[in-house]
Write a protein that holds these residues in place. Structure first.
Motif, PDB file in Angstrom:
ATOM      1  N   LYS A 253       3.744   7.029  -2.187  1.00  0.00           N
ATOM      2  CA  LYS A 253       4.806   8.009  -1.996  1.00  0.00           C
ATOM      3  C   LYS A 253       4.243   9.260  -1.337  1.00  0.00           C
ATOM      4  CE  LYS A 253       7.857   6.674  -5.812  1.00  0.00           C
ATOM      5  NZ  LYS A 253       8.489   7.114  -7.088  1.00  0.00           N
ATOM      6  N   PRO A 254       5.053   9.965  -0.547  1.00  0.00           N
ATOM      7  CA  PRO A 254       4.566  11.165   0.141  1.00  0.00           C
ATOM      8  C   PRO A 254       4.001  12.215  -0.816  1.00  0.00           C
ATOM      9  CG  PRO A 254       6.676  10.484   1.041  1.00  0.00           C
ATOM     10  CD  PRO A 254       6.450   9.645  -0.176  1.00  0.00           C
ATOM     11  N   THR A 255       4.530  12.261  -2.034  1.00  0.00           N
ATOM     12  CA  THR A 255       4.082  13.274  -2.994  1.00  0.00           C
ATOM     13  C   THR A 255       2.920  12.802  -3.857  1.00  0.00           C
ATOM     14  OG1 THR A 255       5.767  12.488  -4.554  1.00  0.00           O
ATOM     15  CG2 THR A 255       6.365  14.335  -3.117  1.00  0.00           C
ATOM     16  N   ALA A 256       2.509  11.553  -3.689  1.00  0.00           N
ATOM     17  CA  ALA A 256       1.448  11.005  -4.540  1.00  0.00           C
ATOM     18  C   ALA A 256       0.078  11.566  -4.164  1.00  0.00           C
ATOM     19  CB  ALA A 256       1.431   9.482  -4.429  1.00  0.00           C
TER      20      ALA A 256
ATOM     21  N   ASP B 266       8.255  -4.464  -4.953  1.00  0.00           N
ATOM     22  CA  ASP B 266       9.274  -3.412  -5.068  1.00  0.00           C
ATOM     23  C   ASP B 266       9.792  -2.997  -3.693  1.00  0.00           C
ATOM     24  OD1 ASP B 266       8.987  -3.465  -7.791  1.00  0.00           O
ATOM     25  OD2 ASP B 266       7.638  -1.745  -7.887  1.00  0.00           O
ATOM     26  N   GLY B 267       8.903  -2.972  -2.706  1.00  0.00           N
ATOM     27  CA  GLY B 267       9.332  -2.649  -1.347  1.00  0.00           C
ATOM     28  C   GLY B 267      10.260  -3.707  -0.789  1.00  0.00           C
ATOM     29  N   LEU B 268       9.970  -4.966  -1.089  1.00  0.00           N
ATOM     30  CA  LEU B 268      10.833  -6.052  -0.631  1.00  0.00           C
ATOM     31  C   LEU B 268      12.214  -5.958  -1.286  1.00  0.00           C
ATOM     32  CD1 LEU B 268       8.309  -9.041  -0.710  1.00  0.00           C
ATOM     33  CD2 LEU B 268       9.186  -7.854   1.313  1.00  0.00           C
TER      34      LEU B 268
ATOM     35  N   ALA C 205      -3.121   2.545  -8.701  1.00  0.00           N
ATOM     36  CA  ALA C 205      -3.107   3.791  -9.454  1.00  0.00           C
ATOM     37  C   ALA C 205      -2.222   4.854  -8.811  1.00  0.00           C
ATOM     38  CB  ALA C 205      -4.541   4.332  -9.589  1.00  0.00           C
ATOM     39  N   ILE C 206      -1.494   4.466  -7.766  1.00  0.00           N
ATOM     40  CA  ILE C 206      -0.663   5.419  -7.019  1.00  0.00           C
ATOM     41  C   ILE C 206       0.775   4.929  -6.997  1.00  0.00           C
ATOM     42  CG2 ILE C 206      -0.374   6.653  -4.836  1.00  0.00           C
ATOM     43  CD1 ILE C 206      -3.258   5.948  -4.152  1.00  0.00           C
ATOM     44  N   ASP C 207       1.706   5.818  -7.254  1.00  0.00           N
ATOM     45  CA  ASP C 207       3.125   5.454  -7.138  1.00  0.00           C
ATOM     46  C   ASP C 207       3.432   5.148  -5.678  1.00  0.00           C
ATOM     47  OD1 ASP C 207       3.599   5.826  -9.822  1.00  0.00           O
ATOM     48  OD2 ASP C 207       4.207   7.915  -9.587  1.00  0.00           O
ATOM     49  N   GLY C 208       4.169   4.057  -5.461  1.00  0.00           N
ATOM     50  CA  GLY C 208       4.454   3.649  -4.093  1.00  0.00           C
ATOM     51  C   GLY C 208       5.937   3.488  -3.816  1.00  0.00           C
ATOM     52  N   ARG C 209       6.244   3.176  -2.566  1.00  0.00           N
ATOM     53  CA  ARG C 209       7.619   2.956  -2.128  1.00  0.00           C
ATOM     54  C   ARG C 209       7.592   2.201  -0.804  1.00  0.00           C
ATOM     55  NH1 ARG C 209      11.055   7.383   0.499  1.00  0.00           N
ATOM     56  NH2 ARG C 209      11.601   5.511   1.689  1.00  0.00           N
TER      57      ARG C 209
END
Length: 259
Positions: A12-15, A69-71, A29-33
């Motif tokens: 995520k941009p804010t990660a 999750d992206g799919l 270990a990083i929130d993604g999207r």
């Protein structure tokens, strides 16, 4: 017609990025999207079918388990099914290896039109569309601001240095779209729930006939030597304009070799 949209699960941009001991991104270990730039490609694929094109839309991603999750986000916007390439041997792969795996997957599942974003929001290299097209021996049309399909021809409009260009290519083709093609819709709750029922096929390197030795950090042409945190931003300089503001600004710039 078979449309395949390449999508990527990114931080995520804010990660705050975290790294593994081998200096690769610790994606677990990083929130993604779903990469925002890939959402434009997803939207364009859906718009083509809504405009009357008789096509099946498949989403294709390479990544760890969380990439599902992206799919799901893409499937909630529209589309038929998805393919998830997941294999531990892919860890540390560079763009060359990733393009090889994607090309092999496309050959396996079949395609007429491959759509991608203009870049991923983590790597920001903009090379994957051309690499994949080259490996497939397919036509490519990149940085499309708009696109249409008529029969076996795809036509895009892209901005050049001095003019907008109309570019046509015969299918099969790989097309990358920019963020000027139109914002992706936000799926309603019903579409989000329906996406969970759409099929997602998981493939490994063995399924694609790819030698594990040709991918991963060991085969990467690019090596990360070190990682350092970005320096903290320093406090700025305030200029009080008491009649000498212009002179103060000139002195500030001159002291930094900017005049």
């Amino acid at each position: 017609m078979k449309i395949v949209v390449l999508v990527k699960y990114v931080p995520k941009p804010t990660a705050v990025w975290k790294f593994s001991p081998d200096l690769t991104i610790d994606r677990g270990a990083i929130d993604g999207r779903l990469s925002e730039l890939d959402e434009y490609a997803v939207e364009q694929a859906v718009r083509l079918t809504e405009g009357g094109l008789d096509a099946e839309i498949t989403y294709l991603t390479v990544g760890p388990a969380a990439a599902k999750d992206g799919l799901l986000k893409a499937l909630a916007i529209g589309g038929t099914k998805a393919v998830h390439i997941s294999d531990e041997a892919m860890h540390g792969s560079d763009a060359l290896a990733t393009s090889l795996v994607i090309a092999k997957a496309l050959e396996k599942i079949g395609y007429d039109l491959v759509l991608t974003g203009m870049a991923s929001t983590d790597g920001e290299m903009s090379v994957m569309p051309s690499m994949v097209a080259d490996r497939l021996g397919a036509a490519q049309a990149t940085f499309a601001n708009s696109l249409s399909v008529d029969g076996d021809t795809v036509t895009i409009t892209r901005d050049g240095d001095a003019a907008s260009l109309d570019v046509s290519a015969s299918l099969p083709a790989v097309v990358s779209v920019t963020d000027r093609t139109g914002e992706a819709r936000y799926p309603a709750f019903r579409q989000i729930m329906m996406a969970k029922k759409k099929p997602i096929e998981v493939l490994t390197l063995a399924d694609l006939g790819v030698d594990a030795g040709s991918v991963g950090s060991g085969a990467a042409a690019v090596k990360v030597r070190s990682i350092d945190a970005a320096p903290e931003r320093q406090a700025g300089t305030f200029v009080t304009d008491d009649g000498t503001g212009a002179g103060q600004l000139a002195d500030f710039l001159a002291a930094r070799g900017l005049l």
